[in-house]
Design an enzyme around this catalytic site. Structure first.
Site, PDB file in Angstrom:
ATOM      1  N   HIS A 270      11.193  92.330  31.163  1.00  9.26           N
ATOM      2  CA  HIS A 270      11.515  93.369  29.599  1.00  9.26           C
ATOM      3  C   HIS A 270      12.499  92.757  28.977  1.00  9.26           C
ATOM      4  O   HIS A 270      12.386  91.627  28.424  1.00  9.26           O
ATOM      5  CB  HIS A 270      11.719  94.699  30.379  1.00  9.26           C
ATOM      6  N   HIS A 317       2.104  91.004  26.620  1.00  5.85           N
ATOM      7  CA  HIS A 317       2.756  92.311  26.354  1.00  5.85           C
ATOM      8  C   HIS A 317       1.850  93.220  26.912  1.00  5.85           C
ATOM      9  O   HIS A 317       0.533  92.985  27.059  1.00  5.85           O
ATOM     10  CB  HIS A 317       2.841  92.616  24.859  1.00  5.85           C
ATOM     11  N   ARG A 326       7.431  92.286  15.549  1.00  3.29           N
ATOM     12  CA  ARG A 326       8.869  91.945  15.582  1.00  3.29           C
ATOM     13  C   ARG A 326       9.144  90.697  15.659  1.00  3.29           C
ATOM     14  O   ARG A 326      10.360  90.007  15.057  1.00  3.29           O
ATOM     15  CB  ARG A 326       9.413  92.980  16.952  1.00  3.29           C
ATOM     16  N   ASP A 372      10.855  88.877  22.232  1.00  2.17           N
ATOM     17  CA  ASP A 372      11.873  88.110  22.745  1.00  2.17           C
ATOM     18  C   ASP A 372      11.960  86.585  22.267  1.00  2.17           C
ATOM     19  O   ASP A 372      12.477  85.743  22.633  1.00  2.17           O
ATOM     20  CB  ASP A 372      11.773  88.466  24.147  1.00  2.17           C
TER      21      ASP A 372
HETATM   22  N1  CMX Z   1       3.033  83.886  31.212  1.00  2.00           N
HETATM   23  C1  CMX Z   1       2.021  83.685  32.419  1.00  2.00           C
HETATM   24  N2  CMX Z   1       1.310  84.549  32.834  1.00  2.00           N
HETATM   25  C2  CMX Z   1       1.272  85.927  32.200  1.00  2.00           C
HETATM   26  C3  CMX Z   1       2.001  86.120  30.952  1.00  2.00           C
HETATM   27  C4  CMX Z   1       3.046  84.925  30.365  1.00  2.00           C
HETATM   28  N3  CMX Z   1       3.915  85.237  29.485  1.00  2.00           N
HETATM   29  N4  CMX Z   1       1.656  87.289  30.663  1.00  2.00           N
HETATM   30  C5  CMX Z   1       0.937  87.670  31.410  1.00  2.00           C
HETATM   31  N5  CMX Z   1       0.842  86.959  32.400  1.00  2.00           N
HETATM   32  C6  CMX Z   1      -0.011  87.050  33.454  1.00  2.00           C
HETATM   33  C7  CMX Z   1       0.455  88.360  34.442  1.00  2.00           C
HETATM   34  O1  CMX Z   1       1.710  87.754  35.086  1.00  2.00           O
HETATM   35  C8  CMX Z   1      -0.757  88.584  35.112  1.00  2.00           C
HETATM   36  O2  CMX Z   1      -0.849  87.737  36.221  1.00  2.00           O
HETATM   37  P1  CMX Z   1      -1.044  88.553  37.890  1.00  2.00           P
HETATM   38  O3  CMX Z   1      -2.593  88.878  37.592  1.00  2.00           O
HETATM   39  O4  CMX Z   1      -1.162  87.267  38.533  1.00  2.00           O
HETATM   40  O5  CMX Z   1      -0.149  89.523  38.143  1.00  2.00           O
HETATM   41  C9  CMX Z   1      -1.753  88.527  34.219  1.00  2.00           C
HETATM   42  O6  CMX Z   1      -1.554  87.856  33.348  1.00  2.00           O
HETATM   43  C10 CMX Z   1      -2.293  89.791  33.510  1.00  2.00           C
HETATM   44  O7  CMX Z   1      -1.016  90.274  33.024  1.00  2.00           O
HETATM   45  P2  CMX Z   1      -1.177  91.234  31.662  1.00  2.00           P
HETATM   46  O8  CMX Z   1      -2.112  92.339  32.002  1.00  2.00           O
HETATM   47  O9  CMX Z   1      -1.804  90.551  30.515  1.00  2.00           O
HETATM   48  O10 CMX Z   1       0.150  91.669  31.360  1.00  2.00           O
HETATM   49  P3  CMX Z   1       0.995  92.849  31.872  1.00  2.00           P
HETATM   50  O11 CMX Z   1       0.819  94.012  31.350  1.00  2.00           O
HETATM   51  O12 CMX Z   1       0.877  92.695  33.243  1.00  2.00           O
HETATM   52  O13 CMX Z   1       2.594  92.122  31.653  1.00  2.00           O
HETATM   53  C11 CMX Z   1       4.408  91.282  30.697  1.00  2.00           C
HETATM   54  C12 CMX Z   1       3.237  92.409  30.461  1.00  2.00           C
HETATM   55  C13 CMX Z   1       4.934  91.466  29.287  1.00  2.00           C
HETATM   56  C14 CMX Z   1       5.197  91.774  31.619  1.00  2.00           C
HETATM   57  C15 CMX Z   1       3.818  89.986  30.530  1.00  2.00           C
HETATM   58  O14 CMX Z   1       3.166  89.610  29.496  1.00  2.00           O
HETATM   59  C16 CMX Z   1       4.797  88.783  31.068  1.00  2.00           C
HETATM   60  O15 CMX Z   1       5.389  88.637  32.125  1.00  2.00           O
HETATM   61  N6  CMX Z   1       5.397  88.196  29.872  1.00  2.00           N
HETATM   62  C17 CMX Z   1       6.606  87.060  29.963  1.00  2.00           C
HETATM   63  C18 CMX Z   1       7.828  88.025  29.908  1.00  2.00           C
HETATM   64  C19 CMX Z   1       8.215  88.814  28.715  1.00  2.00           C
HETATM   65  O16 CMX Z   1       8.148  87.970  27.761  1.00  2.00           O
HETATM   66  N7  CMX Z   1       8.504  89.830  28.803  1.00  2.00           N
HETATM   67  C20 CMX Z   1       9.067  90.457  27.355  1.00  2.00           C
HETATM   68  C21 CMX Z   1       8.024  91.473  26.893  1.00  2.00           C
HETATM   69  C22 CMX Z   1       8.735  92.369  25.832  1.00  2.00           C
HETATM   70  C23 CMX Z   1       9.866  93.069  26.352  1.00  2.00           C
HETATM   71  O17 CMX Z   1       9.627  94.163  26.781  1.00  2.00           O
HETATM   72  O18 CMX Z   1      11.012  92.946  25.804  1.00  2.00           O
END
Ligand code: CMX
Length: 434
Positions: A270, A317, A326, A372
């Site tokens: 997050h 996301h 943003r 971010d």
């Molecule tokens: N890098 C690598 N793998 C990623 C990824 C990324 N940036 N984004 C998603 N994935 C992966 C997930 O880890 C998940 O893998 P598993 O099946 O092995 O668990 C898969 O892709 C499916 O995920 P998703 O349904 O697309 O995404 P989620 O809704 O589960 O998660 C988020 C969303 C933001 C947690 C994820 O995209 C992520 O971890 N991003 C990087 C961290 C980040 O930037 N967070 C900030 C978000 C904005 C905020 O809240 O401030």
């Protein structure tokens, strides 16, 4: 009573019959269905919260009170010669959905000023904490410590009135908004700038005062305004907003609720992702050992990170399926103010290469950058190089959104939140597994 509070009172009175009618006459109408995947994987897209303060469309991104980020930046009153609106005007807009006049904006600036005195014990607590404590821990701890100031908690003790509860939540929310910019800046100067806090200048608006207390000249005041506004709200399901709302649903006050919400914001999936973006990039630069960073090399680092099982911070996301507006508004800021900056160029390089790599890996549902990915770049450029502080500033902005929400939660009498859990046996039975 302030114009804002009076306006809020009218809005609440107009809104209450809509909620009452929906509940009484249409309470049994179905909103959607829930799948096993949603139950196991983080309740994605289950429509089970209500807020009128912002709405997140997966394709378009956030709208605050129905307005896009550029519309908000355009229509709200701004300080003379500045590009971004008063944070105080945005607070009025989030709470009421109305654009304040200049004089209504100045009234809030004055109101924040009159409530801005941070209790001494807050500084004592901060000074008593080990200096290597994460700044989010410091921030959350002192928000919680101020709980003794809560008007809402006092009101509860004196005999709770459900119809008036929002007024006390509003008082707490306003006091918190008036104080946390000073607290954040104090943490920054104490922890990273050899313990040299800068006293507030009461004549300044929130954005200018924050820049002053951080010790950073203009246009950092505008950076602060932009940063706090775009990070404020992202409807109610994100982890920090949802946590704040959940805790407040127990009739905990704004201090308990916001502190809990900040703890959710401190997670790397997050809000902490903004520090992780910079940490990751600096790690890449260190490994270059003077080599030029080409797209080929950057691709190699991205793939290495993914292959080692880590996420690329700042991308993906849970709701959005396009580039985060943003992110785009901060990118526009960078193109205008720091187009030649090395870190900005690297971030832009990531924008060009990461989505294709994530798409090719086939896991992430959204390969595009989120808020971010870009926010730390701007802070870095203006001298805030202590990247573990970035989430605290996210927290000051996010506080506006979640505090506006819990004020409305009490106004509309939303219930104690209590979803139902099932056992794995039960899910297997529902799935028809023998
Ligand atoms: N890098 C690598 N793998 C990623 C990824 C990324 N940036 N984004 C998603 N994935 C992966 C997930 O880890 C998940 O893998 P598993 O099946 O092995 O668990 C898969 O892709 C499916 O995920 P998703 O349904 O697309 O995404 P989620 O809704 O589960 O998660 C988020 C969303 C933001 C947690 C994820 O995209 C992520 O971890 N991003 C990087 C961290 C980040 O930037 N967070 C900030 C978000 C904005 C905020 O809240 O401030």
């Amino acid at each position: 009573m302030s114009t804002l509070k009076e306006k809020l009172r009218q809005k609440i009175a107009e809104h209450r019959p809509r909620t009452t009618r929906l509940l009484k006459e249409f309470g049994n109408v179905k909103v959607g269905e829930v799948t096993i995947e949603q139950v196991i994987q983080g309740m994605r897209d289950i429509k089970s919260l209500v807020t009128d303060i912002s709405y997140l469309d997966p394709q378009e991104g956030i709208r605050f009170r129905g307005k896009t980020i550029p519309e908000v930046m355009e229509m709200l009153p701004k300080p003379a010669g500045k590009d971004y609106p008063y944070v105080e005007a945005f607070w009025f807009f989030l709470l009421t959905g109305e654009v304040p006049t200049e004089s209504e904006t100045f009234e809030i600036i004055d109101e924040f000023k009159s409530r801005s005195q941070v209790p001494m014990y807050v500084y004592d607590i901060l000074r008593g904490m080990s200096r290597d404590t994460h700044p989010m821990t410091m921030f959350s701890t002192v928000i919680l410590a101020m709980q003794r100031e809560s008007e809402f908690a006092k009101h509860y003790e004196e005999g709770y009135d459900k119809m008036k509860a929002w007024e006390y939540m509003y008082e707490d929310a306003t006091n918190i908004m008036a104080r946390i910019p000073s607290i954040a800046a104090y943490i920054y100067r104490m922890k990273y700038k050899s313990d040299t806090p800068i006293a507030a200048k009461p004549e300044l608006d929130l954005g200018s005062n924050f820049a002053h207390m951080m010790g950073i000249p203009a246009p950092y005041d505008d950076v602060a305004r932009m940063y706090f506004i775009i990070h404020s709200d992202h409807e109610s399901g994100n982890a920090s907003a949802h946590t704040t709302h959940l805790v407040a649903s127990t009739l905990s006050d704004a201090y308990y609720s916001l502190s809990a919400g900040m703890n959710a914001l401190a997670g790397p999936l997050h809000g902490l992702a903004n520090q992780e973006v910079l940490r990751w990039l600096l790690g890449v630069i260190k490994r270059l050992e003077g080599q030029e960073l080409t797209e080929e090399l950057m691709k190699k680092f991205v793939i290495e990170t993914l292959d080692s099982g880590q996420v690329i911070p700042g991308f993906g996301h849970a709701v959005l399926r396009k580039t985060d507006p943003r992110y785009m508004s901060q990118r526009e800021f960078c193109l205008k103010h720091l187009p030649q900056d090395k870190i900005f160029k690297y971030t832009d390089m990531l924008f060009r290469i990461v989505p294709d790599i994530l798409l090719a890996k086939g896991k992430a549902k959204n390969p595009w950058p989120n808020v971010d990915a870009q926010s730390g770049v701007i802070q870095w450029y203006y001298g805030v190089k202590e990247y573990d502080f970035y989430t605290v500033m996210f927290g000051v902005g996010r506080a506006m959104g979640v505090l506006a929400n819990i004020t409305w939660d009490r106004a509309l009498g939303y219930s104690l939140e209590r979803p139902k859990s099932l056992t794995t046996d039960m899910l297997e039975k529902i799935a028809g597994i023998q």
